[in-house]
Design an enzyme around this catalytic site. Sequence first.
Site, mmCIF file in Angstrom:
data_model
loop_
_atom_site.group_PDB
_atom_site.id
_atom_site.type_symbol
_atom_site.label_atom_id
_atom_site.label_comp_id
_atom_site.label_asym_id
_atom_site.label_seq_id
_atom_site.Cartn_x
_atom_site.Cartn_y
_atom_site.Cartn_z
ATOM 1 N N ASP A 78 49.923 45.598 46.208
ATOM 2 C CA ASP A 78 49.450 46.399 45.083
ATOM 3 C C ASP A 78 48.500 45.636 44.181
ATOM 4 O O ASP A 78 48.373 44.413 44.267
ATOM 5 C CB ASP A 78 50.626 46.928 44.261
ATOM 6 N N GLU A 145 54.541 44.429 43.390
ATOM 7 C CA GLU A 145 54.731 43.165 42.675
ATOM 8 C C GLU A 145 54.373 43.284 41.206
ATOM 9 O O GLU A 145 55.059 42.747 40.339
ATOM 10 C CB GLU A 145 53.885 42.069 43.345
#
Length: 485
Positions: A78, A145
């Site tokens: 991400d 994350e």
Amino acid sequence: MSELSMLQPNELWRFFSNICAIPRPSKHEQALSDWIVSWAQTKKIDYQIDSIGNIILKKAATSGYEDRQTVALQAHLDMVPQANSDSNHNFTTDPIQAYVDGDWVTAKGTTLGADNGIGLASILAVFDASDIAHGPIEALLTIDEEAGMTGAFGLEPGILKASILLNTDSEQEGEVYMGCAGGGDTSAVFEVSQQRCPADAKAISISISGLKGGHSGCDIDTGRANANKLMLRLLAKAQSQSKVQIASLHGGSLRNAIPREAKTSFVFEAAQLADMQHILKLEVDDIAAEYANVETNLSIELNTIDAPVDAISTTNSAEIIASLNACPNGIISMSQDIQGIVETSLNLGVIRFEANQVSALILARSLSDSGRLYVESMLASLFELTSASLSHSGAYPGWKPDTDSKIMKVVQDSYQELFNKRPNIMVIHAGLECGLFKTAYPDLDMVSFGPTIKFPHSPDEKVEIATVARYWELMKKTLANIPVK
């Protein structure tokens, strides 16, 4: 995207170009995950997706390296979705518009996603290559994350066979990281009541924009302004002049980004209009002078507007202004063990007024669990003096430095071989996933390195092209130098 594919190392930039074309804000990584799986199937690379959504790739050793220790290469899928106020970018549907700007690659009006897209691209390039020497390798590509470390929290024991992990999520070439801060979220929620505004009331709106923002860990020591704290500073000044009613309150967008923009409006007695405008103008001038050398594009607009019929009661408004203005923010303490490293910090990242609630989201970071727990107790003590309900969530451990790390020595020596100098060994005040990996894999020997990325978590994010090439050479040299089992 074609101009990225012309850069060197071509194999890495080609993958990064593809990654930029696929929307991947936190919690919306499925399209990128599907693309990687499709690529792995085409290349006949072994893969699996674990129960939480992480991707694990596996590749056998190249000839002559079968006796080396197994290495896990790690990145997260991400990216942080931040855009300038004049951008219409939709992070769930639109590709990142990356381009070359001199010695750097950046994006048009948004975060670039070099954090951690360059690391991810390098791992895919290693798995794609047939001419890179390495022992048995795995890839651990985690989800979410940036918004909660969901993938790292959900990593199960036994999936990885590696004894060494190379994390690719650090952001200064020439520095190798052996530890990082842990963190946790604190949420304060005020239940508020609406109160009828006086018939002749006046209202002023405040709009703050143009701040640099940035990563709430890596950039917390830069002296940059927090738009939420500036907004509360101005509201506190207004409160000192007259009882006010907050009509709107909105600042920041992510708990782990230093807020760049904030907006508020408030109602007050009509007789105080001239004095209110005067004291706020003086305060704006003071703020501009204080940040003149840091926030060169700071904009604070004050406008007189029509007063609404209802706004937050004066009692609730006073409580919210006082407590959030008093809320600690920025560096709390510096490390006594490592010179120049922040030990503990707080970021008042998000403030919202919605549906009769005012909420504030604060991210604590610390190299030690005790430091994080202490600042959480500070916040608890502050908000216990108010009617706010407080909750703590998402705590994750730091990564304690291991001075006996064997892989650290390998990376140091590899860097020396390549560039004829030693890298700096550092601890980073940011939340790498490494501390959580130790929970499931306590014996992993870990290190983190990457290219130079400036202003991550902000639309000014950029990655230095030359350092990507050096990072790539270090990755290949390190893999070739992994010791035998």
